[in-house]
Design a protein around this motif. Sequence first.
Motif, PDB file in Angstrom:
ATOM      1  N   LEU A   1      -3.411 -21.929   5.850  1.00 26.62           N
ATOM      2  CA  LEU A   1      -3.564 -21.899   4.520  1.00 26.62           C
ATOM      3  C   LEU A   1      -4.878 -21.162   3.742  1.00 26.62           C
ATOM      4  N   GLY A   2      -5.928 -21.239   4.693  1.00 24.97           N
ATOM      5  CA  GLY A   2      -6.871 -20.253   3.988  1.00 24.97           C
ATOM      6  C   GLY A   2      -6.826 -19.068   3.937  1.00 24.97           C
ATOM      7  N   ASN A   3      -5.824 -18.450   4.477  1.00 28.29           N
ATOM      8  CA  ASN A   3      -5.535 -16.970   4.503  1.00 28.29           C
ATOM      9  C   ASN A   3      -4.044 -16.913   3.722  1.00 28.29           C
ATOM     10  N   LEU A   4      -3.707 -17.604   3.022  1.00 29.64           N
ATOM     11  CA  LEU A   4      -2.584 -17.547   2.306  1.00 29.64           C
ATOM     12  C   LEU A   4      -2.382 -16.555   1.433  1.00 29.64           C
ATOM     13  N   THR A   5      -3.225 -16.449   0.531  1.00 28.87           N
ATOM     14  CA  THR A   5      -3.343 -15.746  -0.707  1.00 28.87           C
ATOM     15  C   THR A   5      -4.690 -14.530  -0.764  1.00 28.87           C
ATOM     16  N   GLY A   6      -5.663 -14.846  -0.134  1.00 26.04           N
ATOM     17  CA  GLY A   6      -6.909 -14.166  -0.201  1.00 26.04           C
ATOM     18  C   GLY A   6      -6.661 -12.669   0.086  1.00 26.04           C
ATOM     19  N   PRO A   7      -5.916 -12.439   1.284  1.00 21.97           N
ATOM     20  CA  PRO A   7      -5.533 -11.240   1.739  1.00 21.97           C
ATOM     21  C   PRO A   7      -4.761 -10.528   0.783  1.00 21.97           C
ATOM     22  N   TRP A   8      -3.846 -11.248   0.192  1.00 25.00           N
ATOM     23  CA  TRP A   8      -3.258 -10.251  -0.844  1.00 25.00           C
ATOM     24  C   TRP A   8      -3.841  -9.930  -2.143  1.00 25.00           C
ATOM     25  N   LEU A   9      -4.829 -10.781  -2.650  1.00 20.18           N
ATOM     26  CA  LEU A   9      -5.700 -10.364  -3.776  1.00 20.18           C
ATOM     27  C   LEU A   9      -6.518  -9.350  -3.154  1.00 20.18           C
ATOM     28  N   ASP A  10      -6.840  -9.308  -2.138  1.00 21.26           N
ATOM     29  CA  ASP A  10      -7.897  -8.020  -1.400  1.00 21.26           C
ATOM     30  C   ASP A  10      -6.946  -6.778  -1.498  1.00 21.26           C
ATOM     31  N   GLU A  11      -5.852  -6.732  -1.018  1.00 18.05           N
ATOM     32  CA  GLU A  11      -4.877  -5.664  -0.896  1.00 18.05           C
ATOM     33  C   GLU A  11      -4.548  -5.149  -2.268  1.00 18.05           C
ATOM     34  N   SER A  12      -4.187  -6.222  -3.315  1.00 15.82           N
ATOM     35  CA  SER A  12      -3.870  -5.934  -4.606  1.00 15.82           C
ATOM     36  C   SER A  12      -5.079  -5.365  -5.393  1.00 15.82           C
ATOM     37  N   GLU A  13      -6.275  -5.742  -5.635  1.00 10.39           N
ATOM     38  CA  GLU A  13      -7.441  -5.225  -5.998  1.00 10.39           C
ATOM     39  C   GLU A  13      -7.526  -3.617  -5.627  1.00 10.39           C
ATOM     40  N   ALA A  14      -7.412  -3.573  -4.177  1.00  6.02           N
ATOM     41  CA  ALA A  14      -7.620  -2.022  -3.667  1.00  6.02           C
ATOM     42  C   ALA A  14      -6.326  -1.316  -4.359  1.00  6.02           C
ATOM     43  N   VAL A  15      -5.189  -1.590  -4.176  1.00  8.33           N
ATOM     44  CA  VAL A  15      -4.153  -1.138  -4.985  1.00  8.33           C
ATOM     45  C   VAL A  15      -4.412  -0.722  -6.358  1.00  8.33           C
TER      46      VAL A  15
ATOM     47  N   GLY B   1       0.731  -1.289   0.035  1.00  4.43           N
ATOM     48  CA  GLY B   1      -0.019  -0.094  -0.205  1.00  4.43           C
ATOM     49  C   GLY B   1       0.636   1.233  -0.050  1.00  4.43           C
ATOM     50  N   GLU B   2       1.958   1.086   0.791  1.00  3.38           N
ATOM     51  CA  GLU B   2       2.888   2.390   0.717  1.00  3.38           C
ATOM     52  C   GLU B   2       3.595   2.545  -0.433  1.00  3.38           C
ATOM     53  N   LEU B   3       3.899   1.510  -1.038  1.00  2.00           N
ATOM     54  CA  LEU B   3       4.571   1.847  -2.582  1.00  2.00           C
ATOM     55  C   LEU B   3       3.345   2.067  -3.424  1.00  2.00           C
ATOM     56  N   ALA B   4       2.335   1.683  -3.363  1.00  2.00           N
ATOM     57  CA  ALA B   4       1.284   2.285  -4.425  1.00  2.00           C
ATOM     58  C   ALA B   4       1.079   3.842  -4.079  1.00  2.00           C
ATOM     59  N   ASP B   5       1.097   4.079  -3.084  1.00  3.01           N
ATOM     60  CA  ASP B   5       0.916   5.515  -2.847  1.00  3.01           C
ATOM     61  C   ASP B   5       2.244   6.355  -3.474  1.00  3.01           C
ATOM     62  N   ARG B   6       3.478   5.823  -3.148  1.00  2.98           N
ATOM     63  CA  ARG B   6       4.580   6.547  -4.073  1.00  2.98           C
ATOM     64  C   ARG B   6       4.342   6.477  -5.371  1.00  2.98           C
ATOM     65  N   VAL B   7       3.879   5.363  -6.078  1.00  5.69           N
ATOM     66  CA  VAL B   7       3.759   5.190  -7.410  1.00  5.69           C
ATOM     67  C   VAL B   7       2.661   5.961  -8.153  1.00  5.69           C
ATOM     68  N   ALA B   8       1.667   5.976  -7.311  1.00  6.26           N
ATOM     69  CA  ALA B   8       0.408   6.982  -7.767  1.00  6.26           C
ATOM     70  C   ALA B   8       0.800   8.329  -7.885  1.00  6.26           C
ATOM     71  N   ASN B   9       1.924   8.840  -7.162  1.00  9.05           N
ATOM     72  CA  ASN B   9       2.274  10.254  -6.963  1.00  9.05           C
ATOM     73  C   ASN B   9       3.422  10.473  -7.843  1.00  9.05           C
ATOM     74  N   SER B  10       3.979   9.470  -8.555  1.00  7.65           N
ATOM     75  CA  SER B  10       5.194   9.539  -9.414  1.00  7.65           C
ATOM     76  C   SER B  10       5.169  10.313 -10.610  1.00  7.65           C
ATOM     77  N   GLY B  11       3.856  10.441 -11.167  1.00  7.93           N
ATOM     78  CA  GLY B  11       3.730  11.136 -12.541  1.00  7.93           C
ATOM     79  C   GLY B  11       4.247   9.912 -13.398  1.00  7.93           C
ATOM     80  N   THR B  12       4.113   8.957 -13.235  1.00 10.30           N
ATOM     81  CA  THR B  12       4.342   8.094 -14.447  1.00 10.30           C
ATOM     82  C   THR B  12       3.156   8.256 -15.536  1.00 10.30           C
ATOM     83  N   PRO B  13       3.718   8.273 -16.557  1.00 11.63           N
ATOM     84  CA  PRO B  13       2.574   8.576 -17.667  1.00 11.63           C
ATOM     85  C   PRO B  13       1.432   7.393 -17.975  1.00 11.63           C
ATOM     86  N   THR B  14       1.723   6.244 -17.983  1.00 11.43           N
ATOM     87  CA  THR B  14       0.532   5.450 -18.304  1.00 11.43           C
ATOM     88  C   THR B  14       0.289   4.405 -17.052  1.00 11.43           C
ATOM     89  N   GLU B  15      -0.942   3.976 -17.068  1.00 11.91           N
ATOM     90  CA  GLU B  15      -1.415   3.156 -16.194  1.00 11.91           C
ATOM     91  C   GLU B  15      -0.857   1.883 -16.085  1.00 11.91           C
TER      92      GLU B  15
END
Length: 205
Positions: A128-142, A69-83
């Motif tokens: 194991l039930g929480n192995l990947t789901g939280p990453w997918l949720d955070e990645s979706e938000a990002v 999430g922190e890195l996403a904020d940095r990238v969002a404000n970096s002025g990178t030209p394309t999504e």
Amino acid sequence: MIVGASSRELLERVVAYAAAEGITGRSLREVATGVGTSHRMLLYHFGSREGLLAAVVALIEQQQRDLLGELADRVANSGTPTEGTKAGELMLLLWARLSDPELRPYVRLFFEVVGVAVHDAPGTVGFLGNLTGPWLDESEAVARRLGVPVDRAALRLGVATCRGLLLELLAGADPQETDAAYRLFVRMWENRIADRGFETFREEG
């Protein structure tokens, strides 16, 4: 596992100890001595050595998702030209952190816990039930924050690729070759998913 205030403080001490000394192969008594507590206290809070390791990995994984999430904020404000390039930049930044040799003990610990959890080791129920789901949720938000199309299958592929290459590093693969493989994946992700759209990717896949 629900971690209360006192167990959270103890867990953070164990994580710090793991960073400094490593805990793979260490007995519960050794870990307890290293963090200034008793093995009975660790058993009380975490149930078993495997339960403690699972809690440690869960906390580290949460810290890494917070980092995303922190890195996403940095990238969002970096002025990178394309999504697409924003997404690729974020993926490379995260990979650089996760593949850092200093984090290798944590990566080793992650796969150790996965290995015992698949055999239903005491204390690992729910891991194991929480192995990947939280990453997918955070990645979706990002992804939404960056204005990038969201597709859980594509995000799951990204998580699996990252973990697979981290396992390669543990197995002794050349870091430069592993890094090159991940960069190739990022370029493929950008070209086939971010730039051309998820539906096109699915139709041609």
